[in-house]
Design an enzyme around this catalytic site. Structure first.
Site, PDB file in Angstrom:
ATOM      1  CD  GLU A 167     -34.199  38.358 -22.778  1.00  0.00           C
ATOM      2  OE1 GLU A 167     -35.086  37.942 -22.139  1.00  0.00           O
ATOM      3  OE2 GLU A 167     -33.175  38.577 -22.782  1.00  0.00           O
ATOM      4  CB  CYS A 212     -28.889  34.729  -5.809  1.00  0.00           C
ATOM      5  SG  CYS A 212     -29.454  35.441  -4.677  1.00  0.00           S
ATOM      6  CB  CYS A 265     -24.934  31.186   0.562  1.00  0.00           C
ATOM      7  SG  CYS A 265     -26.547  31.714   0.276  1.00  0.00           S
TER       8      CYS A 265
END
Length: 304
Positions: free
Chosen positions: A53, A203, A209
């Site tokens: 992270e 996205c 899309c």
């Protein structure tokens, strides 16, 4: 902003909780096709997840895999990292950019060693106490490593929420509420990972899309209109150009010092063509950040 390119809608979304249920089912159905083969996904060691992270902040996934593996081989535990000099951590960080994250990770390892018995804490409020750990990182570690029922909210998720769930620009408070509500009571790690995978692969800033597996449950796809994502909470703005930036100059200085201590004159020769006052500013910033130290006439990485 441009309007949504036409995609034939196959389903309709009902308002309220049904809307979230429809999206949640679509996401769950797409989970297998969305899954990315990344070594930290599902990793049993919270330290390995925490390191990933830190490294993934503002850095492309493809650039993180190698350094992450090397880092964990060198520092398999927080205490191993904390006990090493900062200069070693900075050298291992080479190529990832934003080296202040390396110092924050080193400081975090020290806090885990000194205040948590060398074990990564599991609670969000404890994780937020660690240097360099903000809301997203704390929630990600708590969810992925400890199955805490918390939603993650980053650029990827922010785009999905504003497009698929709201079809409008969201304030931070709205994005936080929506991220919690759409997750519901499902397995948080699986749901959060699927959201991140969806955002990373479909996205995106320039969305895909036409091939998105949840397009039939996306409000923006169904209703059209301007893209609501760019100004929504948690959605990062485009970075300034790297070439010629202070980030590039800082990286050049650290790369040079990675070979060992040098004089200021030798160091500034690496920044050929850069104004002397600018060189001093770059060096001063690195010293202020605790990444570099001056010893007499020499300059070296902190901890060398």
């Amino acid at each position: 902003m441009s309007s949504r390119p036409g995609v034939i809608a196959r389903t309709a979304i009902n308002p309220g909780s049904n809307e979230y249920n429809t999206f949640r089912r679509a996401l769950r159905g797409a989970e297998g096709s969305l899954k990315r083969d990344l070594p930290w996904i599902g990793h049993p060691d919270p330290w390995a997840v925490l390191v990933s992270e830190f490294m993934l902040q503002q850095t492309q996934v493809s650039r993180v895999i190698g350094p992450w593996q090397k880092f964990l081989t060198t520092f398999p535990t927080p205490s191993a990292c904390a006990n090493a000099p900062l200069s070693t951590v900075v050298r291992l960080w080479s190529g990832l950019g934003y080296p202040r994250r390396a110092k924050a990770l080193h400081d975090t390892a020290a806090m885990i060693r000194d205040h948590f018995g060398g074990v990564v804490p599991s609670e969000v409020d404890q994780l937020r106490r660690l240097p360099g750990v903000g809301e997203y990182t704390a929630h990600a570690i708590a969810s992925f490593s400890f199955a805490k029922p918390v939603a993650v909210l980053d650029t990827n998720v922010g785009r999905i929420l504003s497009r698929a769930l709201a079809n409008r620009t969201l304030r931070l408070s709205e994005a936080r509420t929506t991220s919690k509500e759409v997750m519901g009571r499902v397995n948080s790690a699986r749901f959060n990972q699927s959201m991140l995978d969806l955002g990373a692969q479909f996205c995106r800033a320039v969305p895909r899309c036409e091939t998105c597996p949840v397009a039939g449950s996306c409000k923006w796809n169904l209703e059209g209109g301007p893209d609501p994502a760019p100004r929504s909470a948690a959605v990062s703005r485009a970075q300034t150009a790297y070439i010629g930036s202070d980030r590039q100059l800082r990286g050049q200085v650290l790369a040079q010092l990675g070979h060992g201590a040098v004089t200021k004159r030798q160091l500034f020769s690496v920044l050929d063509g850069i104004d002397a006052s600018k060189c001093e500013d770059i060096l001063g910033g690195l010293v202020s950040d605790g990444l570099v130290q001056l010893r007499g006439r020499t300059v070296q990485l902190a901890g060398d």
